[in-house]
Design a protein around this motif. Structure first.
Motif, PDB file in Angstrom:
ATOM      1  N   MET A 136      24.630  41.035  10.476  1.00 36.37           N
ATOM      2  CA  MET A 136      24.937  41.449   9.115  1.00 36.37           C
ATOM      3  C   MET A 136      24.349  42.827   8.855  1.00 36.37           C
ATOM      4  N   LEU A 137      25.163  43.687   8.299  1.00 36.08           N
ATOM      5  CA  LEU A 137      24.732  45.038   7.917  1.00 36.08           C
ATOM      6  C   LEU A 137      24.749  45.124   6.398  1.00 36.08           C
ATOM      7  N   THR A 138      23.669  45.578   5.802  1.00 33.87           N
ATOM      8  CA  THR A 138      23.583  45.636   4.350  1.00 33.87           C
ATOM      9  C   THR A 138      22.827  46.885   3.916  1.00 33.87           C
ATOM     10  N   THR A 139      23.188  47.362   2.722  1.00 37.73           N
ATOM     11  CA  THR A 139      22.516  48.530   2.161  1.00 37.73           C
ATOM     12  C   THR A 139      21.270  48.142   1.363  1.00 37.73           C
ATOM     13  N   ALA A 140      20.978  46.843   1.286  1.00 43.74           N
ATOM     14  CA  ALA A 140      19.908  46.355   0.405  1.00 43.74           C
ATOM     15  C   ALA A 140      18.575  47.019   0.675  1.00 43.74           C
ATOM     16  N   SER A 141      18.234  47.248   1.938  1.00 48.45           N
ATOM     17  CA  SER A 141      16.924  47.815   2.263  1.00 48.45           C
ATOM     18  C   SER A 141      16.981  49.317   2.544  1.00 48.45           C
ATOM     19  N   VAL A 142      18.129  49.946   2.253  1.00 41.93           N
ATOM     20  CA  VAL A 142      18.304  51.379   2.520  1.00 41.93           C
ATOM     21  C   VAL A 142      18.015  52.162   1.237  1.00 41.93           C
ATOM     22  N   PRO A 143      17.281  53.286   1.312  1.00 44.78           N
ATOM     23  CA  PRO A 143      17.044  54.112   0.121  1.00 44.78           C
ATOM     24  C   PRO A 143      18.359  54.501  -0.561  1.00 44.78           C
ATOM     25  N   ASP A 144      18.364  54.573  -1.874  1.00 42.98           N
ATOM     26  CA  ASP A 144      19.590  54.845  -2.630  1.00 42.98           C
ATOM     27  C   ASP A 144      20.324  56.081  -2.125  1.00 42.98           C
ATOM     28  N   ARG A 145      19.575  57.150  -1.828  1.00 42.20           N
ATOM     29  CA  ARG A 145      20.213  58.411  -1.440  1.00 42.20           C
ATOM     30  C   ARG A 145      20.903  58.326  -0.077  1.00 42.20           C
ATOM     31  N   ASP A 146      20.529  57.331   0.744  1.00 43.44           N
ATOM     32  CA  ASP A 146      21.083  57.225   2.093  1.00 43.44           C
ATOM     33  C   ASP A 146      22.140  56.131   2.232  1.00 43.44           C
ATOM     34  N   ARG A 147      22.402  55.415   1.156  1.00 41.16           N
ATOM     35  CA  ARG A 147      23.258  54.235   1.279  1.00 41.16           C
ATOM     36  C   ARG A 147      24.702  54.563   1.653  1.00 41.16           C
ATOM     37  N   VAL A 148      25.262  55.599   1.070  1.00 41.25           N
ATOM     38  CA  VAL A 148      26.660  55.944   1.361  1.00 41.25           C
ATOM     39  C   VAL A 148      26.808  56.362   2.819  1.00 41.25           C
ATOM     40  N   THR A 149      25.870  57.169   3.302  1.00 39.21           N
ATOM     41  CA  THR A 149      25.915  57.581   4.713  1.00 39.21           C
ATOM     42  C   THR A 149      25.748  56.374   5.629  1.00 39.21           C
ATOM     43  N   TYR A 150      24.809  55.509   5.284  1.00 36.90           N
ATOM     44  CA  TYR A 150      24.583  54.294   6.084  1.00 36.90           C
ATOM     45  C   TYR A 150      25.836  53.435   6.124  1.00 36.90           C
ATOM     46  N   TRP A 151      26.478  53.259   4.972  1.00 41.96           N
ATOM     47  CA  TRP A 151      27.651  52.395   4.896  1.00 41.96           C
ATOM     48  C   TRP A 151      28.820  52.976   5.685  1.00 41.96           C
ATOM     49  N   ASN A 152      29.027  54.263   5.582  1.00 42.89           N
ATOM     50  CA  ASN A 152      30.094  54.893   6.369  1.00 42.89           C
ATOM     51  C   ASN A 152      29.857  54.684   7.860  1.00 42.89           C
ATOM     52  N   ASP A 153      28.629  54.860   8.295  1.00 42.75           N
ATOM     53  CA  ASP A 153      28.310  54.672   9.703  1.00 42.75           C
ATOM     54  C   ASP A 153      28.509  53.220  10.122  1.00 42.75           C
ATOM     55  N   ALA A 154      28.112  52.272   9.270  1.00 38.00           N
ATOM     56  CA  ALA A 154      28.253  50.852   9.588  1.00 38.00           C
ATOM     57  C   ALA A 154      29.718  50.460   9.739  1.00 38.00           C
ATOM     58  N   VAL A 155      30.556  50.897   8.812  1.00 38.43           N
ATOM     59  CA  VAL A 155      31.982  50.571   8.852  1.00 38.43           C
ATOM     60  C   VAL A 155      32.649  51.227  10.053  1.00 38.43           C
ATOM     61  N   ASN A 156      32.298  52.473  10.325  1.00 40.37           N
ATOM     62  CA  ASN A 156      32.900  53.189  11.456  1.00 40.37           C
ATOM     63  C   ASN A 156      32.557  52.535  12.785  1.00 40.37           C
ATOM     64  N   ARG A 157      31.323  52.083  12.943  1.00 44.14           N
ATOM     65  CA  ARG A 157      30.911  51.477  14.205  1.00 44.14           C
ATOM     66  C   ARG A 157      31.457  50.061  14.369  1.00 44.14           C
ATOM     67  N   THR A 158      31.584  49.336  13.271  1.00 43.56           N
ATOM     68  CA  THR A 158      31.973  47.935  13.343  1.00 43.56           C
ATOM     69  C   THR A 158      33.482  47.741  13.356  1.00 43.56           C
ATOM     70  N   LEU A 159      34.202  48.508  12.572  1.00 41.34           N
ATOM     71  CA  LEU A 159      35.658  48.356  12.471  1.00 41.34           C
ATOM     72  C   LEU A 159      36.349  49.509  13.211  1.00 41.34           C
ATOM     73  N   VAL A 160      36.766  50.519  12.479  1.00 41.49           N
ATOM     74  CA  VAL A 160      37.378  51.717  13.071  1.00 41.49           C
ATOM     75  C   VAL A 160      36.900  52.922  12.279  1.00 41.49           C
ATOM     76  N   PRO A 161      36.993  54.141  12.850  1.00 35.58           N
ATOM     77  CA  PRO A 161      36.613  55.334  12.089  1.00 35.58           C
ATOM     78  C   PRO A 161      37.429  55.468  10.805  1.00 35.58           C
ATOM     79  N   MET A 162      36.756  55.558   9.678  1.00 31.94           N
ATOM     80  CA  MET A 162      37.403  55.726   8.377  1.00 31.94           C
ATOM     81  C   MET A 162      36.407  56.385   7.437  1.00 31.94           C
ATOM     82  N   THR A 163      36.909  56.878   6.322  1.00 31.54           N
ATOM     83  CA  THR A 163      36.051  57.507   5.318  1.00 31.54           C
ATOM     84  C   THR A 163      35.940  56.592   4.111  1.00 31.54           C
TER      85      THR A 163
END
Length: 345
Positions: free
Chosen positions: A1-28
């Protein structure tokens, strides 16, 4: 499970983009709100089928040609909208997706999803070639929302919801077979939606059933061809294989024998100075036991293989069958192991 819960607010969007890209397919992924972004992604695998559940705040997801170029494999995704709504755009079509709706998304072509509020969705991702349906059929169903209140969708929805929510770990053989069954259901859904007016004919048949029949015709010469080997090759259970043939008027074993006998009949009827022996013909088409072949042949056509050859190749008797012995009709065109076209009976 990948979650933004423990990620600093300023880094959450970058973290989420990276998580989705690695797990599914490259997307924005672009959040639609101004506050802290919250999302999570849970992923499991069933053989070659990837099962994910995504829950996130309002966002827009897009896959451009440049991002597609970064992918090495052609993939298809089937999404189930669990909560919230979405606007799905692909192939010039726009679909408003509500709770319980299904969508088919071709990852190899540009698309976008717009989620105006928090949402949850199940995503089933698989290699496109495993579907066994034409690209034209897939293209016809993308960009549409498929309702699940009635028809095949109403049967499929609870099964997919249960599968996506399961945390059970299956042995590899079981997972592969389960994945094969799920993919066949997706192929049936796509075929049904692409050909809504076809009540009869091959387009109404299960795509998996058609692949099994083609497999049988390609492998008639293999003496080990059996329901067990066919089920293993298609990653399904033997029980499910037999269910595919429930409305076919025959069983898997009988179809194999019928097709082998038809090819033996065809070859025994050929004229030539160096005609192969009856036992050689039988062996060439998968009959390992000459005695069993002779008994099966007589039961089907009322004469022995040698009598059949004599009557079919005797001067002036071409095309004639002995009384009570029907000329075998081949209903499935294919090619012999040597690559020779098989002409009609």
């Amino acid at each position: 499970m990948l979650t933004t819960a423990s990620v600093p607010d300023r880094d959450r969007v970058t973290y989420w983009n990276d998580a989705v890209n690695r797990t599914l397919v490259p997307m924005t992924v672009t959040p639609r709100g101004d506050g802290p972004f919250d999302a999570r992604l849970v992923t499991n695998r069933l053989g070659y089928l990837q099962v994910s559940t995504m829950e996130a705040d309002a966002e827009r997801v897009s896959r451009t040609p440049a991002l597609i170029a970064r992918s090495s494999e052609a993939l298809v995704a089937v999404g189930v909208q669990v909560s919230g709504t979405a606007t799905f755009i692909q192939d010039g079509r726009r679909a408003e997706v509500g709770e319980g709706d299904l969508v088919v998304c071709d990852r190899s072509r540009p698309y976008s999803f717009d989620y105006p509020q928090r949402f949850a969705t199940h995503v089933f991702q698989l290699p496109r070639h495993t579907l066994g349906v034409p690209d034209s059929d897939i293209r016809q169903v993308t960009g549409h929302a498929i309702g699940t209140r009635d028809g095949f969708g109403s049967v499929l929805l609870p099964f997919l919801a249960t599968l996506a929510s399961s945390t059970e770990t299956y042995p590899r053989a079981v997972a592969d077979r389960l994945a094969g069954n799920v993919v066949d259901l997706f192929a049936t859904l796509i075929t049904e939606r692409a050909h809504p007016g076809d009540a009869d004919g091959d387009t109404a048949r299960s795509p998996l059933l058609l692949r099994v029949r083609e497999h049988i015709n390609r492998n008639l010469a293999d003496p080990d061809l059996s329901p067990e080997s066919i089920a293993k090759a298609h990653r399904i259970s033997i029980r499910y294989l037999h269910r595919l043939f429930e409305n076919e008027g025959t069983t898997v074993g009988r179809l194999i024998q019928k097709r082998r006998l038809e090819e033996c009949c065809r070859e025994l009827a050929r004229r030539g100075r160096t005609a192969p022996t009856v036992s050689a013909v039988a062996q060439r088409w998968g009959f390992a036991n000459p005695a069993h072949f002779s008994r099966s042949f007589r039961a089907a056509y009322g004469v022995s293989p040698r009598e059949w050859r004599s009557l079919r190749t005797a001067p002036g008797d071409v095309g004639r069958s002995p009384v009570g012995a029907p000329v075998p009709s081949v209903t499935v065109a294919d090619s012999s192991p040597a690559g020779r076209p098989l002409s009609g009976g």
